[in-house]
Design a protein around this motif. Structure first.
Motif, PDB file in Angstrom:
ATOM      1  N   GLY A 195     -70.729 103.199 -87.469  1.00 21.92           N
ATOM      2  CA  GLY A 195     -71.929 102.680 -86.828  1.00 21.92           C
ATOM      3  C   GLY A 195     -71.537 101.660 -85.782  1.00 21.92           C
ATOM      4  N   ILE A 196     -71.986 101.871 -84.549  1.00 24.44           N
ATOM      5  CA  ILE A 196     -71.680 100.971 -83.444  1.00 24.44           C
ATOM      6  C   ILE A 196     -72.987 100.628 -82.734  1.00 24.44           C
ATOM      7  CG2 ILE A 196     -69.370 101.925 -83.158  1.00 24.44           C
ATOM      8  CD1 ILE A 196     -70.403 103.472 -80.731  1.00 24.44           C
ATOM      9  N   SER A 197     -72.988  99.560 -81.947  1.00 21.06           N
ATOM     10  CA  SER A 197     -74.213  99.203 -81.249  1.00 21.06           C
ATOM     11  C   SER A 197     -73.970  97.980 -80.372  1.00 21.06           C
ATOM     12  CB  SER A 197     -75.345  98.914 -82.239  1.00 21.06           C
ATOM     13  OG  SER A 197     -76.592  98.848 -81.576  1.00 21.06           O
ATOM     14  N   TRP A 234     -75.342 105.278 -83.731  1.00 20.43           N
ATOM     15  CA  TRP A 234     -75.800 104.165 -82.904  1.00 20.43           C
ATOM     16  C   TRP A 234     -76.824 103.355 -83.689  1.00 20.43           C
ATOM     17  CZ3 TRP A 234     -73.975 101.850 -78.782  1.00 20.43           C
ATOM     18  CH2 TRP A 234     -74.779 100.940 -78.091  1.00 20.43           C
ATOM     19  N   GLY A 235     -76.567 102.060 -83.822  1.00 18.47           N
ATOM     20  CA  GLY A 235     -77.498 101.171 -84.497  1.00 18.47           C
ATOM     21  C   GLY A 235     -78.661 100.832 -83.580  1.00 18.47           C
ATOM     22  N   ALA A 291     -79.993 107.265 -77.995  1.00 12.71           N
ATOM     23  CA  ALA A 291     -78.889 107.704 -78.852  1.00 12.71           C
ATOM     24  C   ALA A 291     -78.933 109.215 -79.062  1.00 12.71           C
ATOM     25  CB  ALA A 291     -78.946 106.977 -80.192  1.00 12.71           C
ATOM     26  N   ALA A 292     -80.144 109.778 -79.226  1.00 15.30           N
ATOM     27  CA  ALA A 292     -80.268 111.225 -79.385  1.00 15.30           C
ATOM     28  C   ALA A 292     -79.769 111.946 -78.141  1.00 15.30           C
ATOM     29  CB  ALA A 292     -81.725 111.590 -79.669  1.00 15.30           C
ATOM     30  N   GLY A 293     -80.145 111.439 -76.983  1.00 12.33           N
ATOM     31  CA  GLY A 293     -79.687 112.056 -75.748  1.00 12.33           C
ATOM     32  C   GLY A 293     -78.184 112.007 -75.576  1.00 12.33           C
ATOM     33  N   LEU A 302     -78.107 108.451 -85.846  1.00 15.74           N
ATOM     34  CA  LEU A 302     -78.964 107.264 -85.767  1.00 15.74           C
ATOM     35  C   LEU A 302     -78.799 106.401 -87.004  1.00 15.74           C
ATOM     36  CD1 LEU A 302     -81.266 105.645 -84.409  1.00 15.74           C
ATOM     37  CD2 LEU A 302     -82.872 107.065 -85.722  1.00 15.74           C
ATOM     38  N   MET A 303     -78.520 105.123 -86.789  1.00 15.99           N
ATOM     39  CA  MET A 303     -78.492 104.132 -87.846  1.00 15.99           C
ATOM     40  C   MET A 303     -79.630 103.157 -87.550  1.00 15.99           C
ATOM     41  SD  MET A 303     -75.184 101.947 -89.186  1.00 15.99           S
ATOM     42  CE  MET A 303     -74.456 103.381 -89.999  1.00 15.99           C
ATOM     43  N   SER A 304     -80.780 103.402 -88.162  1.00 14.85           N
ATOM     44  CA  SER A 304     -81.949 102.579 -87.881  1.00 14.85           C
ATOM     45  C   SER A 304     -81.736 101.185 -88.457  1.00 14.85           C
ATOM     46  CB  SER A 304     -83.205 103.216 -88.477  1.00 14.85           C
ATOM     47  OG  SER A 304     -84.356 102.515 -88.083  1.00 14.85           O
TER      48      SER A 304
END
Length: 349
Positions: A111-113, A187-188, A198-200, A205-207
């Motif tokens: 998980g990165i962001s 992606w956080g 992030a979807a694109g 997805l890490m909500s």
């Protein structure tokens, strides 16, 4: 029954404090993290995830820890939630991530962001990174992310040296590479817009544990809406694999007197407050109480139903034994209500 087969994992912030009950030093936090991952794997838990924070008494250097857990375990997923890419040298991170993934046999879920607020103002500048002129720190994180993802995917990142290769027109990439790692980047996201982005980009997805937009609806409903928009954007992008979606929840079963002493009667609702003293955010509620009660409550959580992975935050400073017992209680009495089965069982997700 859940709309998506469930995985569960624990999420540790890796706190330590000299006056703490069990985790008084960085060495304690690191070694206990490894031991808890080993214990969680034995329980059939699917993942061991760790927060990454700089300038605090918390876990900050994820790759040695992830590699160590990978060497001590054989099945459990090993992840982060999240690495703040503003602070990262993306090429060095690519080498470290690939090496840790290879040691684990391909079990990293990174998980990165953009990350979260830090005690250090613009702390990433101390690491040598500043946004481009006219850019923001979010732009900096996304730029580092693009370089990191290209590198772990095998793209060339430097010109070859003709003195050693005999060629001046080639590009060279990093080594080692770990097959499959590019598909295990998350992606956080704390907003609907960043989830759609992030979807694109083709990232899982890490909500976030908080949403930095408060529309007045309960946290789980807002998070479920974010997930729905993410899945729709993923389908529109036409990626050829199914994405993963994780959420995190604070789940504390009250079984013993020690549980009740530490955590009392629980928290019945969301919290709304400000991040950075300026951004209004909604934080999800904690699920604290008798196991059968919180099992029913979790089963009714809209975002739990929408996600495929639920990360359970653990009070790591209470030690490995306490957290192992807590995870065992959740695994036996709570998680089956959301559609989870132990890894390796006949009906495992």
């Amino acid at each position: 029954m859940s709309a998506h087969p469930k995985r569960i994992g624990f999420l540790s912030f890796g706190h330590w404090h000299p006056a703490g009950p069990h985790t008084r030093s960085a060495a304690d936090a690191l070694t206990q993290s490894i031991e808890l991952a080993v214990a969680a794997e034995e329980l059939g838990i699917d993942g061991a995830y760790f927060r990454v924070h700089h300038f605090e008494r918390q876990l900050a250097a994820p790759y040695p820890l992830l590699a160590a857990i990978g060497a001590r375990t054989s099945r459990i997923e090993i992840g982060t939630g999240v690495i703040d890419m503003r602070y990262e040298n993306p090429l060095y991170a690519a080498e470290e991530a690939a090496a840790a993934d290879l040691i684990s046999g391909g079990r990293l879920q990174l998980g990165i962001s953009r990350g979260t607020p830090s005690p250090a103002r613009n702390g990433y500048e101390a690491f040598g990174y500043v946004p481009a002129e006219g850019g923001t720190d979010a732009d900096l994180a996304r730029r580092h992310t693009a370089v990191f993802r290209a590198a772990i995917g095998g793209s060339g990142v430097a010109r070859s040296d003709p003195r050693t290769t005999g060629r001046s027109d080639a590009v060279v990439g990093l080594q080692p590479l770990s097959p499959g790692l590019p598909d295990r980047i998350w992606w956080g996201s704390g907003t609907r817009a960043s989830a759609v982005w992030a979807a694109g980009e083709g990232m899982n997805l890490m909500s976030s544990t908080l949403l930095t937009e408060d529309t007045g609806v309960p946290f789980d409903a807002a998070q479920a809406e974010q997930i729905a928009q993410y899945r729709a954007a993923w389908a529109e992008a036409g990626w050829d694999r199914q994405p993963r979606v994780s959420i995190s929840r604070s789940v504390i079963p009250l079984v013993t007197d020690e549980d009740r002493t530490h955590f009392g009667v629980g928290d019945d609702g969301d919290q709304v407050g400000y991040v950075d003293h300026q951004t209004l955010a909604r934080f999800g509620r904690s699920y604290t109480g008798e196991p059968d009660v919180i099992a029913r409550q979790l089963a009714a959580d809209a975002a739990v139903q929408a996600a495929d992975t639920v990360l359970l935050t653990v009070p790591n400073q209470l030690g490995v034994e306490y957290n192992t017992r807590m995870l065992a209680t959740i695994a036996e009495h709570v998680a089956p209500a959301i559609g989870w089965r132990p890894a390796g069982s006949a009906v495992s997700s």
